[in-house]
Motif scaffolding. Structure first.
Motif, PDB file in Angstrom:
ATOM      1  N   MET A   1       0.795  -1.102  -0.047  1.00 30.91           N
ATOM      2  CA  MET A   1       0.000   0.330  -0.054  1.00 30.91           C
ATOM      3  C   MET A   1       0.859   0.968  -0.057  1.00 30.91           C
ATOM      4  SD  MET A   1      -1.234   0.155   3.800  1.00 30.91           S
ATOM      5  CE  MET A   1      -0.275  -0.857   4.850  1.00 30.91           C
ATOM      6  N   ARG A   2       0.194   2.269  -0.104  1.00 32.26           N
ATOM      7  CA  ARG A   2       1.051   3.646   0.247  1.00 32.26           C
ATOM      8  C   ARG A   2       0.355   4.350   1.581  1.00 32.26           C
ATOM      9  NH1 ARG A   2       0.047   6.493  -5.832  1.00 32.26           N
ATOM     10  NH2 ARG A   2       1.758   5.043  -6.989  1.00 32.26           N
ATOM     11  N   LEU A   3       1.328   4.741   2.162  1.00 35.32           N
ATOM     12  CA  LEU A   3       1.178   5.662   3.379  1.00 35.32           C
ATOM     13  C   LEU A   3       1.518   6.937   3.199  1.00 35.32           C
ATOM     14  CD1 LEU A   3       1.212   5.441   6.582  1.00 35.32           C
ATOM     15  CD2 LEU A   3       3.428   4.768   6.580  1.00 35.32           C
ATOM     16  N   GLY A   4       0.592   7.741   3.713  1.00 34.72           N
ATOM     17  CA  GLY A   4       0.827   9.331   3.661  1.00 34.72           C
ATOM     18  C   GLY A   4       0.546   9.807   4.935  1.00 34.72           C
ATOM     19  N   GLY A   5       1.240  10.999   5.128  1.00 36.52           N
ATOM     20  CA  GLY A   5       1.054  11.871   6.349  1.00 36.52           C
ATOM     21  C   GLY A   5       2.370  12.717   6.378  1.00 36.52           C
ATOM     22  N   LEU A   6       2.544  13.102   7.487  1.00 37.53           N
ATOM     23  CA  LEU A   6       3.839  14.105   7.699  1.00 37.53           C
ATOM     24  C   LEU A   6       5.063  13.440   8.514  1.00 37.53           C
ATOM     25  CD1 LEU A   6       1.598  17.227   9.259  1.00 37.53           C
ATOM     26  CD2 LEU A   6       2.853  16.817   6.978  1.00 37.53           C
ATOM     27  N   VAL A   7       6.061  13.735   8.141  1.00 35.40           N
ATOM     28  CA  VAL A   7       7.192  13.232   8.752  1.00 35.40           C
ATOM     29  C   VAL A   7       7.431  13.912  10.063  1.00 35.40           C
ATOM     30  CG1 VAL A   7       9.713  12.791   8.831  1.00 35.40           C
ATOM     31  CG2 VAL A   7       8.363  12.984   6.557  1.00 35.40           C
ATOM     32  N   LYS A   8       7.184  13.091  11.113  1.00 33.78           N
ATOM     33  CA  LYS A   8       7.141  13.346  12.483  1.00 33.78           C
ATOM     34  C   LYS A   8       8.598  14.122  12.989  1.00 33.78           C
ATOM     35  CE  LYS A   8       6.098  11.799  17.164  1.00 33.78           C
ATOM     36  NZ  LYS A   8       5.700  10.710  18.108  1.00 33.78           N
ATOM     37  N   ASP A   9       8.360  15.375  13.611  1.00 32.24           N
ATOM     38  CA  ASP A   9       9.516  16.161  13.972  1.00 32.24           C
ATOM     39  C   ASP A   9      10.392  15.100  14.970  1.00 32.24           C
ATOM     40  OD1 ASP A   9       9.014  18.304  12.771  1.00 32.24           O
ATOM     41  OD2 ASP A   9       7.749  19.134  14.006  1.00 32.24           O
ATOM     42  N   GLY A  10      11.719  15.266  14.731  1.00 30.20           N
ATOM     43  CA  GLY A  10      12.542  14.419  15.742  1.00 30.20           C
ATOM     44  C   GLY A  10      12.533  12.912  15.314  1.00 30.20           C
ATOM     45  N   SER A  11      11.986  12.532  14.468  1.00 28.89           N
ATOM     46  CA  SER A  11      11.886  10.837  14.306  1.00 28.89           C
ATOM     47  C   SER A  11      13.032  10.479  13.123  1.00 28.89           C
ATOM     48  CB  SER A  11      10.604  10.480  13.832  1.00 28.89           C
ATOM     49  OG  SER A  11      10.428  11.069  12.347  1.00 28.89           O
ATOM     50  N   LEU A  12      13.535  11.532  12.480  1.00 27.82           N
ATOM     51  CA  LEU A  12      14.815  11.095  11.372  1.00 27.82           C
ATOM     52  C   LEU A  12      15.866  10.612  11.802  1.00 27.82           C
ATOM     53  CD1 LEU A  12      14.996  11.087   8.524  1.00 27.82           C
ATOM     54  CD2 LEU A  12      15.582  13.532   8.438  1.00 27.82           C
ATOM     55  N   LYS A  13      16.331   9.385  11.698  1.00 21.73           N
ATOM     56  CA  LYS A  13      17.433   8.702  11.982  1.00 21.73           C
ATOM     57  C   LYS A  13      18.103   8.084  10.894  1.00 21.73           C
ATOM     58  CE  LYS A  13      15.567   7.664  16.358  1.00 21.73           C
ATOM     59  NZ  LYS A  13      14.395   8.074  16.408  1.00 21.73           N
ATOM     60  N   ARG A  14      19.351   8.481  10.256  1.00 22.38           N
ATOM     61  CA  ARG A  14      19.978   7.920   9.351  1.00 22.38           C
ATOM     62  C   ARG A  14      20.948   7.138   9.734  1.00 22.38           C
ATOM     63  NH1 ARG A  14      19.264  11.264   4.799  1.00 22.38           N
ATOM     64  NH2 ARG A  14      18.395  13.408   5.196  1.00 22.38           N
ATOM     65  N   GLY A  15      20.961   5.808   9.199  1.00 19.81           N
ATOM     66  CA  GLY A  15      21.737   4.660   9.518  1.00 19.81           C
ATOM     67  C   GLY A  15      22.941   4.121   8.507  1.00 19.81           C
ATOM     68  N   PRO A  16      23.428   3.255   8.478  1.00 16.87           N
ATOM     69  CA  PRO A  16      24.595   2.842   7.522  1.00 16.87           C
ATOM     70  C   PRO A  16      23.648   2.420   6.301  1.00 16.87           C
ATOM     71  CG  PRO A  16      24.389   1.188   9.275  1.00 16.87           C
ATOM     72  CD  PRO A  16      23.569   2.217   9.545  1.00 16.87           C
ATOM     73  N   ASP A  17      24.779   2.281   5.063  1.00 19.19           N
ATOM     74  CA  ASP A  17      24.317   1.939   3.928  1.00 19.19           C
ATOM     75  C   ASP A  17      22.990   2.549   3.265  1.00 19.19           C
ATOM     76  OD1 ASP A  17      26.227   0.273   3.907  1.00 19.19           O
ATOM     77  OD2 ASP A  17      25.046  -1.261   4.726  1.00 19.19           O
ATOM     78  N   GLN A  18      22.796   3.975   3.605  1.00 16.41           N
ATOM     79  CA  GLN A  18      21.614   4.931   3.130  1.00 16.41           C
ATOM     80  C   GLN A  18      20.353   4.150   3.530  1.00 16.41           C
ATOM     81  OE1 GLN A  18      21.700   4.454  -1.131  1.00 16.41           O
ATOM     82  NE2 GLN A  18      23.354   6.021  -1.341  1.00 16.41           N
TER      83      GLN A  18
END
Length: 171
Positions: free
Chosen positions: A53-70
């Motif tokens: 499916m497709r999920l739509g909404g807003l990116v929650k503030d403070g939830s963005l975490k970048r890990g290894p390998d993109q």
């Protein structure tokens, strides 16, 4: 029966068959004619893991975490519910916390959404980066209040491609 009445009966029969066919098609597609589902829809409908499916909404503030390998972990919210999303790949330039996003992928058994495509949404005030940079270089960029709209002024702005952009009222 006259010729006119036979023609009317034939037209009525064709119209009713066509209406029945359209009704059956719409009924069969009723579950899949959704541009995206919100986190609240996913919580309320109890969607089975493995459903694409497709999920739509807003990116929650403070939830963005970048890990290894993109690998990127973030949460999508509609202020009522939140769904954790994991994505591996390059994110669009417009992707950031607090902005609209549509992610396409599958729901995993733990409730996490594994996305294979992420689309950043923007509003009508979107302006390409090159144009925004040219406006900033000329000192005509207005941050914040007017959603990044350029300040109106008498002089046209030279864009990075050599063209000119006038104030919004002249476009």
């Amino acid at each position: 029966m006259t010729r006119k009445s036979r023609r009317l009966i034939l037209i009525a029969a064709c119209g009713s068959v066509l209406a029945l066919a359209v009704g059956l098609i719409l009924f069969a597609m009723s579950g899949s004619i959704v541009f995206f589902r919100s986190p609240t829809d996913i919580a309320q409908q109890g969607i089975a893991p493995g459903t694409r499916m497709r999920l739509g909404g807003l990116v929650k503030d403070g939830s963005l975490k970048r890990g290894p390998d993109q690998t990127v972990d973030f949460a999508v919210t509609d202020t009522n519910a939140t769904v954790e999303v994991q994505y591996k790949g390059l994110l669009p330039d417009l992707f950031r916390e607090g902005q609209g996003v549509v992610a396409e992928g599958m729901l995993e058994p733990g409730g996490r959404f594994r996305a294979d495509t992420v689309l950043a949404k923007h509003d009508e005030s979107y302006m390409p980066r090159e144009v925004a940079d040219a406006l900033k270089a000329q000192g005509r960029w207005q941050e914040g209040g007017d959603k990044g709209a350029p300040k109106a002024g008498p002089k046209p702005v030279t864009a990075s491609n050599g063209g000119t952009l006038g104030p919004r009222s002249e476009r």
